[in-house]
Enzyme design. Sequence first.
Site, PDB file in Angstrom:
ATOM      1  N   ILE A 104       0.827  -1.206   0.000  1.00  0.00           N
ATOM      2  CA  ILE A 104       0.000   0.000   0.000  1.00  0.00           C
ATOM      3  C   ILE A 104       0.863   1.258   0.000  1.00  0.00           C
ATOM      4  O   ILE A 104       0.521   2.269  -0.610  1.00  0.00           O
ATOM      5  CB  ILE A 104      -0.998  -0.020   1.188  1.00  0.00           C
ATOM      6  CG1 ILE A 104      -2.136   0.966   0.941  1.00  0.00           C
ATOM      7  CG2 ILE A 104      -0.315   0.258   2.519  1.00  0.00           C
ATOM      8  CD1 ILE A 104      -3.294   0.789   1.889  1.00  0.00           C
ATOM      9  N   ALA A 105       2.021   1.171   0.654  1.00  0.00           N
ATOM     10  CA  ALA A 105       2.969   2.285   0.643  1.00  0.00           C
ATOM     11  C   ALA A 105       3.502   2.512  -0.765  1.00  0.00           C
ATOM     12  O   ALA A 105       3.706   3.654  -1.197  1.00  0.00           O
ATOM     13  CB  ALA A 105       4.116   2.002   1.598  1.00  0.00           C
ATOM     14  N   LYS A 123      -6.391   3.393   7.118  1.00  0.00           N
ATOM     15  CA  LYS A 123      -7.516   2.791   7.834  1.00  0.00           C
ATOM     16  C   LYS A 123      -7.168   1.344   8.191  1.00  0.00           C
ATOM     17  O   LYS A 123      -6.286   0.754   7.554  1.00  0.00           O
ATOM     18  CB  LYS A 123      -8.808   2.897   7.017  1.00  0.00           C
ATOM     19  CG  LYS A 123      -8.736   2.230   5.634  1.00  0.00           C
ATOM     20  CD  LYS A 123      -8.891   0.734   5.685  1.00  0.00           C
ATOM     21  CE  LYS A 123      -8.228   0.087   4.522  1.00  0.00           C
ATOM     22  NZ  LYS A 123      -7.913  -1.337   4.758  1.00  0.00           N
ATOM     23  N   HIS A 155      -0.422   1.285  14.411  1.00  0.00           N
ATOM     24  CA  HIS A 155      -0.866   2.659  14.167  1.00  0.00           C
ATOM     25  C   HIS A 155      -0.761   3.538  15.413  1.00  0.00           C
ATOM     26  O   HIS A 155      -0.321   4.691  15.336  1.00  0.00           O
ATOM     27  CB  HIS A 155      -2.304   2.683  13.642  1.00  0.00           C
ATOM     28  CG  HIS A 155      -2.441   2.175  12.243  1.00  0.00           C
ATOM     29  ND1 HIS A 155      -3.657   2.122  11.584  1.00  0.00           N
ATOM     30  CD2 HIS A 155      -1.519   1.686  11.376  1.00  0.00           C
ATOM     31  CE1 HIS A 155      -3.467   1.630  10.367  1.00  0.00           C
ATOM     32  NE2 HIS A 155      -2.188   1.348  10.226  1.00  0.00           N
TER      33      HIS A 155
END
Length: 328
Positions: free
Chosen positions: A15-16, A97, A79
């Site tokens: 995702i990064a 998220k 997170h």
Amino acid sequence: MLKRINMGILGAGNIAGTMAETVNKMPGVKCYAIASRSPEKAESFGAAHGIKKCYGSYEELLADKKVDLVYVATPHSEHYENVKLCIRHKKPVLCEKAFMANAAQTEEILKLAEEEGVLVTEAMWIRYMPMYKTIREVLDSGVIGDVSMVSANLCYFIESKKRLVEPALAGGALLDLGVYPIHFASMILGAEVEKTESSCDMLSTGVDRQESITLHYKNGAMAVLTASMSVVSDRMGGIYGTKGYAVIENINNFESMTVYNEKHEKIAFYKAPKQISGYEYEVAACVKAIREGWKQCPQLPHAETLRIMKLMDTLRAQWGMKYPFEEE
């Protein structure tokens, strides 16, 4: 001339990589730095995405005075500590998220951000997409009448991913997938949930594999939602009113909206605008917030992030599901 915003990324996963490639194609913002707990992984990521500043620890990246915005792309379980570290370094944060693992963490982080005067927002990308404005305008026009029922599903066959099956990483379908139908329902029906009913099937590891969720609203509206990491679904959303209904193609990344009347005749079709990846909208919102001096993004206020996290806590309580770090 406005100063270019330099983004730093914590975490060097897939995702990064999507975020880095997206930012590289955006004006006014640059993917400036990457940090991983593995220096080798950071260097490899940097080489793949044209990033020169590659750090082998999160602290090093956050100490870099040229970093203007940090994107947190680590597992859910990380997170809390990662965002707290960013706030302590006075760095604006866009956190993937689900924002945190639970509401207690969320409340603490949002309070700290307010105390320190730091921008913090959740990367729930559908909240920032221009297609949502189109959906809202169509519904507000009254073309399908009074809306009192929503359905939505999001399912991918991804149960082989370690971060999704490990309780210690806050795994399970809910935080990764279920959060999308929940946000979709909230975007259409609002925040006044009166009662929540749900059931889920668990993996042997102790996390939710798939779930069915029904939200009852104070005005009598209902949302029926499903999520799974063990099957593939059509990812569709339905919005049902007294004069017709609308079908949303892909609630995970809005592609189109088709509107039907009470005779099931198609009366309108709206296609989402061309995009880089869809991530650009949340980044642009953060850039605007930084330049305006805002501490929240209006597309997803802190109160809404916290409300939905509390709702997901309620669901996990119904299932008797806790993460190991919640029992310490």
